[in-house]
Design a protein around this motif. Structure first.
Motif, PDB file in Angstrom:
ATOM      1  N   THR A   1      -7.883   4.594  -0.219  1.00 25.32           N
ATOM      2  CA  THR A   1      -7.945   3.172   0.055  1.00 25.32           C
ATOM      3  C   THR A   1      -8.560   2.956   1.438  1.00 25.32           C
ATOM      4  O   THR A   1      -8.612   3.868   2.267  1.00 25.32           O
ATOM      5  CB  THR A   1      -6.540   2.533   0.036  1.00 25.32           C
ATOM      6  OG1 THR A   1      -5.785   3.055   1.127  1.00 25.32           O
ATOM      7  CG2 THR A   1      -5.835   2.776  -1.287  1.00 25.32           C
ATOM      8  N   SER A   2      -8.981   1.751   1.665  1.00 25.17           N
ATOM      9  CA  SER A   2      -9.515   1.390   2.967  1.00 25.17           C
ATOM     10  C   SER A   2      -8.474   1.610   4.053  1.00 25.17           C
ATOM     11  O   SER A   2      -8.788   2.068   5.158  1.00 25.17           O
ATOM     12  CB  SER A   2      -9.978  -0.074   2.943  1.00 25.17           C
ATOM     13  OG  SER A   2     -10.482  -0.454   4.184  1.00 25.17           O
ATOM     14  N   ALA A   3      -7.221   1.321   3.755  1.00 27.39           N
ATOM     15  CA  ALA A   3      -6.145   1.507   4.727  1.00 27.39           C
ATOM     16  C   ALA A   3      -5.959   2.984   5.067  1.00 27.39           C
ATOM     17  O   ALA A   3      -5.762   3.331   6.229  1.00 27.39           O
ATOM     18  CB  ALA A   3      -4.839   0.914   4.205  1.00 27.39           C
ATOM     19  N   GLN A   4      -6.030   3.849   4.075  1.00 24.86           N
ATOM     20  CA  GLN A   4      -5.885   5.283   4.333  1.00 24.86           C
ATOM     21  C   GLN A   4      -6.983   5.770   5.278  1.00 24.86           C
ATOM     22  O   GLN A   4      -6.708   6.496   6.239  1.00 24.86           O
ATOM     23  CB  GLN A   4      -5.950   6.079   3.028  1.00 24.86           C
ATOM     24  CG  GLN A   4      -4.720   5.931   2.160  1.00 24.86           C
ATOM     25  CD  GLN A   4      -4.919   6.565   0.804  1.00 24.86           C
ATOM     26  OE1 GLN A   4      -5.812   6.177   0.059  1.00 24.86           O
ATOM     27  NE2 GLN A   4      -4.089   7.545   0.476  1.00 24.86           N
ATOM     28  N   ILE A   5      -8.191   5.381   5.005  1.00 22.53           N
ATOM     29  CA  ILE A   5      -9.324   5.782   5.838  1.00 22.53           C
ATOM     30  C   ILE A   5      -9.185   5.184   7.237  1.00 22.53           C
ATOM     31  O   ILE A   5      -9.431   5.858   8.239  1.00 22.53           O
ATOM     32  CB  ILE A   5     -10.650   5.373   5.174  1.00 22.53           C
ATOM     33  CG1 ILE A   5     -10.820   6.130   3.854  1.00 22.53           C
ATOM     34  CG2 ILE A   5     -11.831   5.625   6.113  1.00 22.53           C
ATOM     35  CD1 ILE A   5     -11.907   5.577   2.961  1.00 22.53           C
TER      36      ILE A   5
ATOM     37  N   LYS B   1       3.419   6.181   4.508  1.00 23.92           N
ATOM     38  CA  LYS B   1       3.151   5.359   3.318  1.00 23.92           C
ATOM     39  C   LYS B   1       1.695   4.897   3.284  1.00 23.92           C
ATOM     40  O   LYS B   1       1.059   4.906   2.229  1.00 23.92           O
ATOM     41  CB  LYS B   1       4.086   4.153   3.272  1.00 23.92           C
ATOM     42  CG  LYS B   1       5.504   4.501   2.879  1.00 23.92           C
ATOM     43  CD  LYS B   1       6.373   3.258   2.865  1.00 23.92           C
ATOM     44  CE  LYS B   1       7.792   3.583   2.466  1.00 23.92           C
ATOM     45  NZ  LYS B   1       8.640   2.373   2.452  1.00 23.92           N
ATOM     46  N   LEU B   2       1.161   4.487   4.421  1.00 19.90           N
ATOM     47  CA  LEU B   2      -0.249   4.071   4.475  1.00 19.90           C
ATOM     48  C   LEU B   2      -1.172   5.236   4.153  1.00 19.90           C
ATOM     49  O   LEU B   2      -2.129   5.098   3.394  1.00 19.90           O
ATOM     50  CB  LEU B   2      -0.593   3.490   5.845  1.00 19.90           C
ATOM     51  CG  LEU B   2      -0.059   2.101   6.146  1.00 19.90           C
ATOM     52  CD1 LEU B   2      -0.219   1.783   7.631  1.00 19.90           C
ATOM     53  CD2 LEU B   2      -0.770   1.057   5.299  1.00 19.90           C
ATOM     54  N   LEU B   3      -0.900   6.402   4.729  1.00 22.12           N
ATOM     55  CA  LEU B   3      -1.750   7.573   4.524  1.00 22.12           C
ATOM     56  C   LEU B   3      -1.685   8.114   3.104  1.00 22.12           C
ATOM     57  O   LEU B   3      -2.627   8.756   2.648  1.00 22.12           O
ATOM     58  CB  LEU B   3      -1.363   8.683   5.504  1.00 22.12           C
ATOM     59  CG  LEU B   3      -1.825   8.488   6.937  1.00 22.12           C
ATOM     60  CD1 LEU B   3      -1.191   9.528   7.841  1.00 22.12           C
ATOM     61  CD2 LEU B   3      -3.339   8.542   7.024  1.00 22.12           C
ATOM     62  N   ASN B   4      -0.589   7.869   2.422  1.00 23.07           N
ATOM     63  CA  ASN B   4      -0.419   8.401   1.073  1.00 23.07           C
ATOM     64  C   ASN B   4      -0.560   7.353  -0.019  1.00 23.07           C
ATOM     65  O   ASN B   4      -0.216   7.609  -1.170  1.00 23.07           O
ATOM     66  CB  ASN B   4       0.935   9.119   0.979  1.00 23.07           C
ATOM     67  CG  ASN B   4       0.920  10.399   1.762  1.00 23.07           C
ATOM     68  OD1 ASN B   4       0.346  11.386   1.318  1.00 23.07           O
ATOM     69  ND2 ASN B   4       1.495  10.388   2.948  1.00 23.07           N
ATOM     70  N   GLY B   5      -1.066   6.178   0.337  1.00 23.06           N
ATOM     71  CA  GLY B   5      -1.285   5.132  -0.652  1.00 23.06           C
ATOM     72  C   GLY B   5      -0.016   4.576  -1.246  1.00 23.06           C
ATOM     73  O   GLY B   5      -0.025   4.027  -2.346  1.00 23.06           O
TER      74      GLY B   5
END
Length: 108
Positions: free
Chosen positions: A13-17, A47-51
């Protein structure tokens, strides 16, 4: 096919990147370090890094933007959630989500 399933599973996701970029830009090597800089828990970063996070608080997205001097825009966290009207005319606060509110997807 199996190869299609694997390729779909690797989509970030954009957030992960954005979190990974923020960590790189700020020199943070651990989730704990970036969490402290942003002002959230290490679990929130995980949580952000793992979607696993379906929503991002506006203040968290804004904090990423601030600690990276604008290199990681808050919109990278909020737009993929379907949030609208993210800036007020003066550009400082969200209109559809206050600074502490959670931004949730809209169905337009």
């Amino acid at each position: 096919s199996f190869s299609y399933i694997i390729s779909v599973m690797n989509i970030q996701t954009s957030a992960q990147i954005a979190v990974k970029e923020a960590m790189s830009l700020t020199g943070c090597r651990t989730q704990e370090e970036i969490a402290e800089r942003i002002g959230v828990s290490q679990n929130a970063i995980w949580k952000l890094l793992n979607g696993r996070s379906k929503t991002t608080k506006y203040k968290t997205a804004l904090a990423f933007e601030k600690v990276t001097n604008g290199a990681v825009s808050r919109f990278r966290f909020l737009e993929e959630q379907g949030a609208t009207n993210l800036e007020s005319p003066n550009g400082t606060e969200a209109t559809s989500a206050g600074s502490g509110d959670t931004v949730t997807p809209t169905n337009n």
